[in-house]
Design a protein around this motif. Structure first.
Motif, PDB file in Angstrom:
ATOM      1  N   PHE A 618      20.072 -59.331  47.164  1.00 43.17           N
ATOM      2  CA  PHE A 618      20.771 -59.711  46.031  1.00 43.17           C
ATOM      3  C   PHE A 618      21.738 -58.832  45.614  1.00 43.17           C
ATOM      4  O   PHE A 618      21.790 -57.498  45.663  1.00 43.17           O
ATOM      5  CB  PHE A 618      19.697 -59.477  44.769  1.00 43.17           C
ATOM      6  CG  PHE A 618      18.463 -60.615  45.078  1.00 43.17           C
ATOM      7  CD1 PHE A 618      19.093 -61.942  44.270  1.00 43.17           C
ATOM      8  CD2 PHE A 618      17.539 -60.709  45.492  1.00 43.17           C
ATOM      9  CE1 PHE A 618      18.042 -63.116  44.443  1.00 43.17           C
ATOM     10  CE2 PHE A 618      16.437 -61.432  45.710  1.00 43.17           C
ATOM     11  CZ  PHE A 618      16.886 -62.763  45.260  1.00 43.17           C
ATOM     12  N   PRO A 619      22.926 -59.466  45.065  1.00 48.83           N
ATOM     13  CA  PRO A 619      24.019 -58.614  44.648  1.00 48.83           C
ATOM     14  C   PRO A 619      23.635 -57.523  43.487  1.00 48.83           C
ATOM     15  O   PRO A 619      22.559 -57.889  42.713  1.00 48.83           O
ATOM     16  CB  PRO A 619      24.872 -59.480  43.925  1.00 48.83           C
ATOM     17  CG  PRO A 619      24.826 -60.654  44.735  1.00 48.83           C
ATOM     18  CD  PRO A 619      23.202 -60.792  44.885  1.00 48.83           C
ATOM     19  N   ALA A 620      24.409 -56.503  43.141  1.00 48.57           N
ATOM     20  CA  ALA A 620      24.085 -55.377  42.136  1.00 48.57           C
ATOM     21  C   ALA A 620      23.948 -56.195  40.879  1.00 48.57           C
ATOM     22  O   ALA A 620      24.745 -57.065  40.457  1.00 48.57           O
ATOM     23  CB  ALA A 620      24.765 -54.294  42.013  1.00 48.57           C
ATOM     24  N   ARG A 707      30.833 -67.006  43.646  1.00 44.51           N
ATOM     25  CA  ARG A 707      31.265 -65.894  44.480  1.00 44.51           C
ATOM     26  C   ARG A 707      29.889 -65.018  44.804  1.00 44.51           C
ATOM     27  O   ARG A 707      29.651 -64.567  45.841  1.00 44.51           O
ATOM     28  CB  ARG A 707      32.188 -64.972  43.642  1.00 44.51           C
ATOM     29  CG  ARG A 707      32.810 -63.854  44.349  1.00 44.51           C
ATOM     30  CD  ARG A 707      33.762 -63.059  43.831  1.00 44.51           C
ATOM     31  NE  ARG A 707      33.275 -62.415  42.674  1.00 44.51           N
ATOM     32  CZ  ARG A 707      32.689 -61.332  42.672  1.00 44.51           C
ATOM     33  NH1 ARG A 707      32.256 -60.763  43.562  1.00 44.51           N
ATOM     34  NH2 ARG A 707      32.257 -60.800  41.507  1.00 44.51           N
ATOM     35  N   LYS A 708      29.066 -64.653  43.542  1.00 47.96           N
ATOM     36  CA  LYS A 708      27.892 -63.902  43.851  1.00 47.96           C
ATOM     37  C   LYS A 708      26.927 -64.472  44.844  1.00 47.96           C
ATOM     38  O   LYS A 708      26.231 -63.958  45.660  1.00 47.96           O
ATOM     39  CB  LYS A 708      27.428 -63.367  42.599  1.00 47.96           C
ATOM     40  CG  LYS A 708      27.970 -62.269  41.851  1.00 47.96           C
ATOM     41  CD  LYS A 708      27.019 -61.742  40.905  1.00 47.96           C
ATOM     42  CE  LYS A 708      27.367 -60.461  40.232  1.00 47.96           C
ATOM     43  NZ  LYS A 708      26.423 -59.654  39.617  1.00 47.96           N
ATOM     44  N   ASP A 709      26.865 -65.710  44.655  1.00 48.06           N
ATOM     45  CA  ASP A 709      25.847 -66.779  45.323  1.00 48.06           C
ATOM     46  C   ASP A 709      26.444 -66.394  46.779  1.00 48.06           C
ATOM     47  O   ASP A 709      25.425 -66.423  47.629  1.00 48.06           O
ATOM     48  CB  ASP A 709      25.929 -68.258  44.791  1.00 48.06           C
ATOM     49  CG  ASP A 709      24.705 -69.019  45.290  1.00 48.06           C
ATOM     50  OD1 ASP A 709      23.514 -68.424  45.234  1.00 48.06           O
ATOM     51  OD2 ASP A 709      25.020 -69.867  46.075  1.00 48.06           O
ATOM     52  N   ARG A 710      27.552 -66.706  46.921  1.00 48.77           N
ATOM     53  CA  ARG A 710      28.074 -66.565  48.381  1.00 48.77           C
ATOM     54  C   ARG A 710      27.854 -65.494  49.092  1.00 48.77           C
ATOM     55  O   ARG A 710      27.379 -65.105  50.255  1.00 48.77           O
ATOM     56  CB  ARG A 710      29.720 -66.892  48.497  1.00 48.77           C
ATOM     57  CG  ARG A 710      30.184 -67.236  49.728  1.00 48.77           C
ATOM     58  CD  ARG A 710      31.423 -67.543  49.743  1.00 48.77           C
ATOM     59  NE  ARG A 710      32.305 -66.472  49.270  1.00 48.77           N
ATOM     60  CZ  ARG A 710      33.104 -66.635  47.758  1.00 48.77           C
ATOM     61  NH1 ARG A 710      32.684 -67.889  47.211  1.00 48.77           N
ATOM     62  NH2 ARG A 710      33.861 -65.656  47.255  1.00 48.77           N
ATOM     63  N   LYS A 715      24.640 -61.889  52.966  1.00 44.09           N
ATOM     64  CA  LYS A 715      23.945 -60.597  53.211  1.00 44.09           C
ATOM     65  C   LYS A 715      25.078 -59.351  53.211  1.00 44.09           C
ATOM     66  O   LYS A 715      24.745 -58.641  53.783  1.00 44.09           O
ATOM     67  CB  LYS A 715      23.309 -60.702  54.337  1.00 44.09           C
ATOM     68  CG  LYS A 715      22.189 -61.769  54.759  1.00 44.09           C
ATOM     69  CD  LYS A 715      21.309 -61.749  55.920  1.00 44.09           C
ATOM     70  CE  LYS A 715      20.340 -62.708  56.048  1.00 44.09           C
ATOM     71  NZ  LYS A 715      19.624 -62.779  57.071  1.00 44.09           N
ATOM     72  N   ALA A 716      25.924 -59.605  52.177  1.00 51.95           N
ATOM     73  CA  ALA A 716      26.969 -58.502  51.900  1.00 51.95           C
ATOM     74  C   ALA A 716      26.535 -57.234  51.469  1.00 51.95           C
ATOM     75  O   ALA A 716      25.551 -57.338  50.436  1.00 51.95           O
ATOM     76  CB  ALA A 716      28.105 -59.096  51.098  1.00 51.95           C
TER      77      ALA A 716
END
Length: 821
Positions: A618-620, A707-710, A715-716
């Motif tokens: 999950f993104p921060a 963008r966050k979903d992408r 797995k950035a």
């Protein structure tokens, strides 16, 4: 219109799909609360199953989460409904204290010599031929046969040891004699306010009782003089021990609902400057020994429950006395902990309820260990308010209630008068932060402040540290002072080690804050609303630039500024309880569904509660999640209200779905709102400026959410704060620009100021106020999800699905200017 209908049908299909998929993994529906009006909801449900969160860097253990018994504004309709929440709240937070608690904890409440003399003198206990308390049947026909014997025995013990209302000693932190109508001297030092000056609460209790023995004119001649309803009570002597098994004691549920009632079998009353005097005596500004003659939870020192060995069930009985203890916390407000006990014909079991849950003793045979029994009774009726768990810095004097707080500036004490005698906000749960807010006045200067009491987890950054960093920031609530006693923790109150297994310690803190205007949803005009919203966003940006992320943006945490506030402070963000410091050298923290308020949580925060494919990172949680929450605040205002003070009935369905317990339903509804819906119409009162603002804000967020979903699916790795600084500056400027444009549009409108602030005449305005307390069966009810509410366990259609967004009323009195936490 056709497009909107199609979108609505698509959303319903998504909800049904989400419910069906989630139902596979869950085994029972979640119970839910309801409220009758949508003043905004509170903190989201907690996951009831401990596990771990994949961060992409390491695996962080989740904090085990439970329900909260805070309850909806309308109050609980039945004791059973309340009990179900208490079960979840306390299930993982009950601690057996072993042999010490109840056996040796109160060892010095009476000396061996005193006990020896008592058993030689009393006719309540027989040593030969068999040790036994007289009047207690060996095999009771029913628990009713135990009520009177226990009342007589308990009263006899208190009478012998001269524990009576006449000699209830003032606490160490006490107001001195009045010097005129307003001036009252203080005869203490700041250290006197702090629990734990070399002694535990229980050790100080022993000292008090030892001092009381032998005090002149304090002995009651007979035990019957202490018994409620005996007919032998002196008119000027308050009763300590009440048989209340047939007496209905009123609850305070929700905002002001007093319809629910319960009956502890025995109630021991408390007296002194820490307990509420009779309301009529308050009005006449006189305190008397006759205060609280009638047994109430407001005057309760300790509630007791009687059972027979045959019908004793530990867990059910614990929840029963938890209902009583919760009312002591709610109605007394200044209670740090509450003692209670369960008695049978053979045993006594002692309980201590506090903000960490409940600690209990082993069952003690009262006949085999009569000395332990006497010492416990003396503790349950202690003459020392501090030993009973009262906050001794909250006191009554000459019909007024005061809050005493050390001041760092002058290294002394300041006594503030409490407006309306009671808290302006109170968390109604037993376990948790126990937030309690008091509107106070400095009697010397007349300045008005808000004092906020809270029990924070010991591993969390204190709010006062964050507020210290935020000093001088525009758009952020400002702290005047704080007080965090070093030894005021739950572990100290319990007398246990902080690292005790299955125990999470909390510590007490009080902050004194500037007092501002009303919550933002109590707006009076368009420009006022937009200006407050704009400066709150700027305040959030200022916190971010200081390295603080709020993480709990909601209707409740945005206030109007003070009257005639300058630009920058026309609205402020408050409540940094859930805020975190951002490590400028490391990565930002991952999103966590346990923070924030359900209806205002970002889509990514909601998704963190849902099951994901292995390896998903999950993104921060960053400023964008909070900007998304700010958007939902604006939506809630624009779509829930027709105009100032007038709620739309029925409420739009998507607002109800946004606070669903099932995160898949809530997140699906929000995604549909961004991608599938034509923006719903706002009322003509808001008009084009607000429609344009909502459209622009939504368009901005669609890009960022995608963008966050992408990034999540790619797995950035998480980015650092430094990597976000440039984008954050740009994004805040964009959003503030949208709001500034809306303000300009409103300013350009023809002057259409209503004659009345709400736009309605007084009679109509009063009808526009959201209904309070009880809701008739025919009215729509809403799902009120308080802090720590139950996690979603089965996603089949909820029979209690909300029709109106839930509420968290911040009022416990009819006050317009208050903080909300």
């Amino acid at each position: 219109m056709a497009k909107q209908k199609i979108a609505s049908r698509a959303l319903r299909d998504q909800i049904v799909t989400a419910q069906a998929s989630a139902a596979v993994d869950n085994d029972k529906p979640t119970s839910s609360d309801h409220a009758s009006h949508p003043i905004p909801p509170c903190t989201p449900p907690r996951n009831s199953r401990p596990g771990s969160i994949e961060t992409g860097i390491t695996t962080i253990e989740e904090t085990p989460m439970t329900q909260s018994s805070h309850g909806p504004d309308r109050g609980y309709g039945t004791v059973e409904e309340q009990a179900s929440f208490l079960r979840e709240e306390l299930e993982r937070h009950k601690l057996e204290a072993g042999d010490k608690f109840g056996r040796t904890t109160f060892l010095d409440t009476a000396t061996k010599e005193q006990l020896k003399k008592f058993f030689a003198d009393t006719n309540h206990f027989t040593l030969n031929p068999k040790k036994r308390w007289n009047g207690i049947p060996e095999v009771p026909a029913s628990e009713k046969t135990l009520y009177h014997p226990y009342v007589v025995i308990i009263s006899g013990i208190l009478s012998y040891f001269e524990v009576s209302a006449r000699q209830m000693v003032p606490p160490v932190a006490t107001l001195g004699p009045a010097e005129g109508a307003e001036d009252t001297t203080l005869n203490m030092s700041p250290d006197a306010l702090i629990s734990g000056s070399g002694q535990t609460v229980h050790e100080r209790l022993a000292t008090k009782l030892g001092d009381n023995k032998g005090v002149d004119n304090t002995t009651l001649d007979t035990s019957d003089a202490l018994i409620s309803g005996s007919g032998l009570v002196d008119d000027t002597t308050p009763q300590l021990v009440h048989d209340t098994h047939a007496t209905k004691l009123s609850h305070i549920e929700g905002a002001d609902n007093t319809t629910l009632k319960t009956s502890p079998d025995i109630l021991i009353s408390g007296f002194g400057v820490g307990f509420w005097p009779d309301s009529k005596l308050v009005q006449s500004s006189k305190l008397s020994s006759k205060s609280s003659l009638k047994p109430t939870y407001r005057g309760c020192a300790s509630p007791l429950e009687i059972k027979t060995e045959k019908n004793y069930t530990f867990w059910d009985n614990l929840i029963q006395i938890a209902v009583y203890a919760r009312q002591c916390f709610i109605q007394q407000e200044n209670r740090f902990f509450v003692y209670s006990a369960i008695l049978t014909e053979t045993f006594i079991q002692l309980f201590q309820f506090d903000r960490a849950g409940v600690m209990y003793s082993k069952r003690i045979n009262i006949h085999h260990h009569p000395r332990h029994f006497v010492r416990i009774i003396l503790a349950l009726a202690s003459p020392d308010p501090e030993a009973l768990g009262l906050d001794t810095s909250i006191q009554w004097c000459e019909g007024k209630r005061y809050l005493i707080m050390p001041t760092r500036a002058e290294n002394g004490l300041v006594r503030y008068e409490i407006e309306n005698h009671k808290a302006c906000f109170l968390r109604r749960a037993i376990r948790g932060r126990g937030t309690c807010c008091w509107n106070v006045i400095d009697p010397k200067t007349g300045d008005k402040y808000l004092a906020k009491d809270c029990w924070r987890s010991v591993d969390r950054t204190p709010e006062w540290e964050l507020l210290e960093m935020a000093k001088g920031l525009e758009g952020v609530g400002q702290m005047i002072d704080h007080w965090e006693p070093e030894e005021m923790s739950i572990s100290c109150l319990r007398g246990i080690d902080r690292n005790t297994p299955n125990f999470r310690d909390r510590t007490f803190c009080r902050v004194l804050l500037e007092r501002y205007g009303k919550p933002i949803h109590q707006f009076d005009g368009k420009k006022q609303l937009l200006s407050a919203f704009r400066d709150a966003i700027a305040g959030h940006r200022n916190l971010w630039n200081k390295g603080i992320l709020h993480r709990d943006v909601s209707i409740n945490n945005i206030l109007m500024g003070k009257e005639n506030a300058p630009v920058g402070n026309r609205g402020v963000v408050i409540d940094l309880d859930m805020a975190i410091l951002l490590n400028r050298e490391g990565s930002l923290a991952g999103v966590d569904f346990r923070t924030g308020t359900r209806i205002f949580q970002s889509i990514m925060v909601l998704r963190s509660q849902m099951k994901q494919k292995p390896g998903i990172i999950f993104p921060a949680h960053d400023y964008l999640d909070d900007l998304e929450s700010l958007f939902y605040v604006l939506c809630w205002i624009c779509f829930a209200y027709d105009r100032p003070g007038l709620l739309i009935r029925p409420q739009p369905g998507f607002l109800c779905l946004w606070e669903e317990l099932n995160p898949e339903i809530a997140s699906s509804s929000k995604r549909a709102f961004f991608h599938d819906y034509a923006l719903p119409d706002v009322s003509s009162w808001f008009g084009e400026p607000f429609e344009t603002l909502l459209q622009n804000f939504r368009k901005f967020l669609v890009t960022e959410i995608s963008r966050k979903d992408r990034l999540m699916h790619e797995k950035a790795p998480r980015v650092s704060l430094e990597d976000l600084k440039a984008d954050a500056t740009k994004h805040y400027a964009i959003i503030l620009g949208f709001v500034d444009d809306a303000i300009k549009e409103v300013e350009a409108l023809p002057d259409a100021s209503p004659l009345f602030a709400s736009g309605l005449p007084p009679a109509a305005a009063s009808l526009a106020t959201p209904p309070r307390a009880s809701a008739s069966p025919g009215k729509r009810r809403s799902n009120d999800i308080p802090e720590g509410s139950p996690s979603f366990k089965k996603s089949k259609a909820n029979p209690h699905a909300p029709r109106v967004p839930s509420t968290l009323s911040m009022e416990t009195s009819s006050m317009d200017d208050f903080f909300t936490y």
